[in-house]
Design a protein around this motif. Sequence first.
Motif, PDB file in Angstrom:
ATOM      1  N   LEU A 134       0.855  -1.189   0.000  1.00  0.00           N
ATOM      2  CA  LEU A 134       0.000   0.000   0.000  1.00  0.00           C
ATOM      3  C   LEU A 134       0.886   1.232   0.000  1.00  0.00           C
ATOM      4  CD1 LEU A 134      -2.787   1.401   0.390  1.00  0.00           C
ATOM      5  CD2 LEU A 134      -2.452   1.092   2.868  1.00  0.00           C
ATOM      6  N   ALA A 136       0.868   5.696  -0.308  1.00  0.00           N
ATOM      7  CA  ALA A 136      -0.008   6.846  -0.171  1.00  0.00           C
ATOM      8  C   ALA A 136      -0.644   7.104  -1.538  1.00  0.00           C
ATOM      9  CB  ALA A 136       0.780   8.075   0.296  1.00  0.00           C
ATOM     10  N   LEU A 137      -1.959   6.967  -1.602  1.00  0.00           N
ATOM     11  CA  LEU A 137      -2.751   7.142  -2.832  1.00  0.00           C
ATOM     12  C   LEU A 137      -2.442   6.110  -3.913  1.00  0.00           C
ATOM     13  CD1 LEU A 137      -3.006  11.038  -3.178  1.00  0.00           C
ATOM     14  CD2 LEU A 137      -4.891   9.418  -2.822  1.00  0.00           C
ATOM     15  N   CYS A 139      -0.773   1.753  -4.867  1.00  0.00           N
ATOM     16  CA  CYS A 139      -0.395   0.414  -4.417  1.00  0.00           C
ATOM     17  C   CYS A 139       0.739  -0.075  -5.309  1.00  0.00           C
ATOM     18  CB  CYS A 139      -1.575  -0.554  -4.443  1.00  0.00           C
ATOM     19  SG  CYS A 139      -1.972  -1.254  -6.062  1.00  0.00           S
ATOM     20  N   ARG A 158      -6.798  -2.542   4.844  1.00  0.00           N
ATOM     21  CA  ARG A 158      -7.906  -1.602   4.994  1.00  0.00           C
ATOM     22  C   ARG A 158      -8.714  -1.883   6.254  1.00  0.00           C
ATOM     23  NH1 ARG A 158     -12.563  -1.082   0.385  1.00  0.00           N
ATOM     24  NH2 ARG A 158     -13.094  -3.111   1.279  1.00  0.00           N
ATOM     25  N   THR A 173       3.830   9.584  -4.040  1.00  0.00           N
ATOM     26  CA  THR A 173       2.493  10.122  -3.807  1.00  0.00           C
ATOM     27  C   THR A 173       2.040  11.110  -4.870  1.00  0.00           C
ATOM     28  OG1 THR A 173       3.129   9.937  -1.482  1.00  0.00           O
ATOM     29  CG2 THR A 173       0.985  10.913  -1.965  1.00  0.00           C
ATOM     30  N   SER A 210       1.092   8.513   5.980  1.00  0.00           N
ATOM     31  CA  SER A 210      -0.266   9.035   5.861  1.00  0.00           C
ATOM     32  C   SER A 210      -1.152   8.229   6.811  1.00  0.00           C
ATOM     33  CB  SER A 210      -0.769   8.895   4.425  1.00  0.00           C
ATOM     34  OG  SER A 210      -0.734   7.533   4.020  1.00  0.00           O
ATOM     35  N   GLU A 215      -6.343   7.123   3.477  1.00  0.00           N
ATOM     36  CA  GLU A 215      -6.206   6.184   2.356  1.00  0.00           C
ATOM     37  C   GLU A 215      -7.556   5.543   2.036  1.00  0.00           C
ATOM     38  OE1 GLU A 215      -3.583   6.262   0.610  1.00  0.00           O
ATOM     39  OE2 GLU A 215      -2.493   7.451   2.082  1.00  0.00           O
ATOM     40  N   ASN A 219      -7.694   6.785  -1.563  1.00  0.00           N
ATOM     41  CA  ASN A 219      -6.822   5.936  -2.390  1.00  0.00           C
ATOM     42  C   ASN A 219      -7.680   5.079  -3.324  1.00  0.00           C
ATOM     43  OD1 ASN A 219      -5.179   3.799  -3.347  1.00  0.00           O
ATOM     44  ND2 ASN A 219      -3.791   4.048  -1.611  1.00  0.00           N
TER      45      ASN A 219
END
Length: 254
Positions: A134, A136-137, A139, A158, A173, A210, A215, A219
């Motif tokens: 994962l 930030a924003l 994968c 998640r 990011t 983050s 996310e 995300n």
Amino acid sequence: MIEILRLPALSDNYIYLIHEPQSGQTAAVDPAVAEPVMAALRARGWLLTHIFNTHHHWDHVGANLALKQATGCEVIGFRGDASRIPGLDRMVSEGQSLDFGATRVQVLEVPGHTLGHIAYWFREDQALFCGDTLFALGCGRLFEGTPEQMWNSLCKLRDLPDQTWVYCAHEYTLDNARFALTLEPDYPPLVARAQQVERMRAHNQATVPSLLVEEKRTNPFLRADSPELQERLGMSKQRAVAVFAEIRQRKDRF
Ligand code: ZN
Ligand code: FE
């Protein structure tokens, strides 16, 4: 409480140093190169006791042997990657809990980017070290796993508490934000976050860590089961894994 240092390395990697003050134990997460780690240890007067590897890619394990030789630290990594992680001493797998001084870290298997990718979750410290699974924003790319495996891994992450700090291994990011905007250009939380990321990168500030709740909200790779995003993509009511695969493919071409 643990103290976490973020060390930039190579062009866009982050190495993390985790220090547990009661025991004095210190871990390096995914040390690509030795020099910034050794410099930070010297500056703080810390002794490296552990390396936590998330996966076997060279930009995550490159300094394992040098750091082990210099400090005698113990190298921890996934059991199934014993042949691919240099200097591996302790093999771990899903659900295992490790003592790290006065705190504990839980191992989560998150295959997809590679088949042997794991994450380290410091539950009490609200910190997740998730390597290239994962971002930030974003994968990680699917080098070895299937979309199904990666989607399941992302869902596992998640499910962690909202107030979890996500320490990913790359500063990707800005590129991720620009891609995410191609999917949901009018989604206010994403637009606001993308503007913030643009500002931070313009001032050369790190956008990592983050918060997981952010996310979850913005995300796109965590939103493959969002009716709004599915509708934007013309994929309403399709299986989340199919939507995830489509988003991942678009990112690969972006
Ligand atoms: Zn990688
Ligand atoms: Fe990487």
